[in-house]
Design a protein around this motif. Structure first.
Motif, PDB file in Angstrom:
ATOM      1  N   ALA A 213       3.567   6.401  -5.202  1.00 51.84           N
ATOM      2  CA  ALA A 213       3.285   6.786  -6.587  1.00 51.84           C
ATOM      3  C   ALA A 213       2.326   7.966  -6.623  1.00 51.84           C
ATOM      4  CB  ALA A 213       2.705   5.593  -7.344  1.00 51.84           C
ATOM      5  N   LEU A 214       1.448   8.051  -5.626  1.00 57.76           N
ATOM      6  CA  LEU A 214       0.493   9.164  -5.547  1.00 57.76           C
ATOM      7  C   LEU A 214       1.175  10.468  -5.192  1.00 57.76           C
ATOM      8  CD1 LEU A 214      -2.627   7.873  -3.610  1.00 57.76           C
ATOM      9  CD2 LEU A 214      -2.679   9.322  -5.616  1.00 57.76           C
TER      10      LEU A 214
ATOM     11  N   ARG B  29      -3.783   6.406 -10.387  1.00 54.92           N
ATOM     12  CA  ARG B  29      -3.069   6.380  -9.107  1.00 54.92           C
ATOM     13  C   ARG B  29      -4.038   6.421  -7.932  1.00 54.92           C
ATOM     14  NH1 ARG B  29       0.250   9.597 -11.901  1.00 54.92           N
ATOM     15  NH2 ARG B  29       2.216   8.604 -12.375  1.00 54.92           N
TER      16      ARG B  29
ATOM     17  N   ILE C  96       0.835  -1.211   0.000  1.00 54.22           N
ATOM     18  CA  ILE C  96       0.000   0.000   0.000  1.00 54.22           C
ATOM     19  C   ILE C  96       0.870   1.261   0.000  1.00 54.22           C
ATOM     20  CG2 ILE C  96      -1.712   1.301   1.355  1.00 54.22           C
ATOM     21  CD1 ILE C  96      -3.009  -1.395   2.029  1.00 54.22           C
TER      22      ILE C  96
ATOM     23  N   SER D  37      -4.896   3.313  -5.150  1.00 53.32           N
ATOM     24  CA  SER D  37      -4.784   3.442  -3.707  1.00 53.32           C
ATOM     25  C   SER D  37      -6.082   3.020  -3.012  1.00 53.32           C
ATOM     26  CB  SER D  37      -4.450   4.896  -3.376  1.00 53.32           C
ATOM     27  OG  SER D  37      -4.168   5.038  -2.015  1.00 53.32           O
TER      28      SER D  37
ATOM     29  N   ILE E  23       2.024   2.065  -3.465  1.00 60.24           N
ATOM     30  CA  ILE E  23       0.977   2.724  -4.239  1.00 60.24           C
ATOM     31  C   ILE E  23       0.843   4.181  -3.799  1.00 60.24           C
ATOM     32  CG2 ILE E  23      -1.510   2.749  -4.687  1.00 60.24           C
ATOM     33  CD1 ILE E  23      -1.384  -0.352  -4.416  1.00 60.24           C
ATOM     34  N   ARG E  24       0.943   4.416  -2.485  1.00 56.04           N
ATOM     35  CA  ARG E  24       0.817   5.787  -1.978  1.00 56.04           C
ATOM     36  C   ARG E  24       1.987   6.645  -2.462  1.00 56.04           C
ATOM     37  NH1 ARG E  24       0.641   5.196   3.650  1.00 56.04           N
ATOM     38  NH2 ARG E  24      -1.463   4.367   3.425  1.00 56.04           N
TER      39      ARG E  24
END
Lengths: 220, 142
Positions: free
Chosen positions: A120-121, B44, A114, B48, A117-118
């Motif tokens: 990448a945000l 993205r 997770i 998430s 993924i964060r």
């Protein structure tokens, strides 16, 4: 008559220079006006394009992200249930260290996915202001000088710049370049945890059916 | 005179056309760029949210499947009631709408799922501090 002749023959250059200056000014004004038209259109186009595609991208990402946490989420649920079972069956004894350790490792593994993924945000692609600057690269051509419109070289030039932009962010974000996959290390990590969980469950003498459920998580 | 007028009209038309053409060219470029950016940004954010929600649902699944295996074969009343609740939870999970993040039922279904999970935990006498392992995920749409 003589004065006219004089001005025509000697002052002719001056007259033409003035005209040339004015033409030059007009041409500059035209170019700046048309640059502004392109820019206005560009900014409107960016918002319209973004608005049109945001939800589509969200839905795609949602499914991709969801696929990444199915196996690890299930494993965490399994180990948590085993943890509860041990506590309820033997309230007088502490929960076996193997169960506690494994639950911690699985939780960390999931947090790693997770977090990836964060991260990448947190590194979004260039914002609108950056794009406005790149507008300077859009060259405005004078009308009637043979710019054929969308097929002209300048358009290609902009396209390749845009492509590069996308590629560089692909490098930054694993998510984009590996749409549905874990990095392979994470895959191995999960398989290892699944194996440990199977060993633990048979050590504790829990039902064979449960071991089958855990085994299903391998390479999933 | 008529020729001059016509010329002026033509010139005016050409200016208007150029105006539109340049604006349209800019729009086209911008639209392509905006579409690429929207897809990326949406992807993205979606990833998430999808990861968190799926993690939560998958947790319930693993938890329920394990308890079902542990309780199966017990014929007493309490075990049968627990197994029934676990089956109900697993049914809800199977119908979980992760395939369609835009589903209006998603939030509603998630609430049902969480409520059922809390019910199951209470029937199993599972302590509340254990539930803190689960982080709930919220927000599925822009």
């Amino acid at each position: 008559m003589m004065s006219w002749l004089k001005s025509a023959s000697f002052g002719g250059e001056d007259v033409f220079d003035e005209n040339a200056d004015e033409l030059h000014l007009q041409s500059k004004e035209w170019t700046s006006n048309m640059k502004k038209r392109i820019k206005d259109g560009y900014v409107d186009g960016v918002s319209a394009g973004e608005e049109a595609s945001l939800q589509v991208g969200f839905n795609q990402g949602f499914r991709e992200g969801a696929a990444q946490t199915v196996a690890v989420g299930r494993l965490k649920g399994i180990v948590s249930a085993v943890w509860c079972w041990c506590q309820i069956q033997h309230p007088e004894k502490p929960v076996p260290a193997g169960v506690i350790d494994l639950l911690q490792l699985v939780t960390q593994h999931e947090e790693g996915i997770i977090d990836g993924i964060r991260k990448a945000l947190e590194n979004p692609p260039p914002s609108v202001s950056d794009v406005s600057e790149s507008m300077e690269d859009l060259e405005v051509k004078q009308p009637g000088l043979g710019c054929g419109g969308t097929g002209c070289e300048d358009t290609d030039c902009c396209r390749s710049e845009q492509k590069m932009d996308l590629e560089s962010s692909h490098h930054q974000h694993n998510l984009s370049s590996e749409p549905s996959g874990f990095p392979s290390r994470s895959h191995e990590g999960l398989d290892l945890l699944v194996r440990r969980c199977m060993d633990l469950v048979s050590e504790l003498g829990l039902p064979q059916e449960l071991i089958h459920h855990i085994e299903e998580l391998r390479n999933s | 005179m008529a020729d001059g007028r016509q010329e002026a009209d033509e010139l005016f038309d050409r200016i208007l056309l150029a105006d539109e053409r340049f604006r349209g060219e800019g729009y086209q470029e911008g639209f392509e760029r905006g579409t690429a950016r929207g897809l990326q940004n949406g992807r993205r954010h979606g990833a998430s949210h999808g990861a968190k929600l799926s993690s939560e649902i998958s947790f319930y699944h693993g938890f329920a499947v394990t308890w079902r295996s542990l309780l199966e074969g017990n014929a007493d009343d309490r075990s049968r009631k627990r197994l029934k609740a676990l089956e109900a939870l697993l049914n809800l999970i199977q119908r979980s709408p992760l395939e369609d993040p835009q589903s209006v039922k998603l939030q509603e279904d998630m609430e049902k799922l969480r409520a059922k999970f809390r019910q199951v935990c209470s029937m199993l006498n599972v302590s509340t501090d254990f539930k803190e392992y689960i982080k709930t995920a919220e927000g599925t749409s822009f």
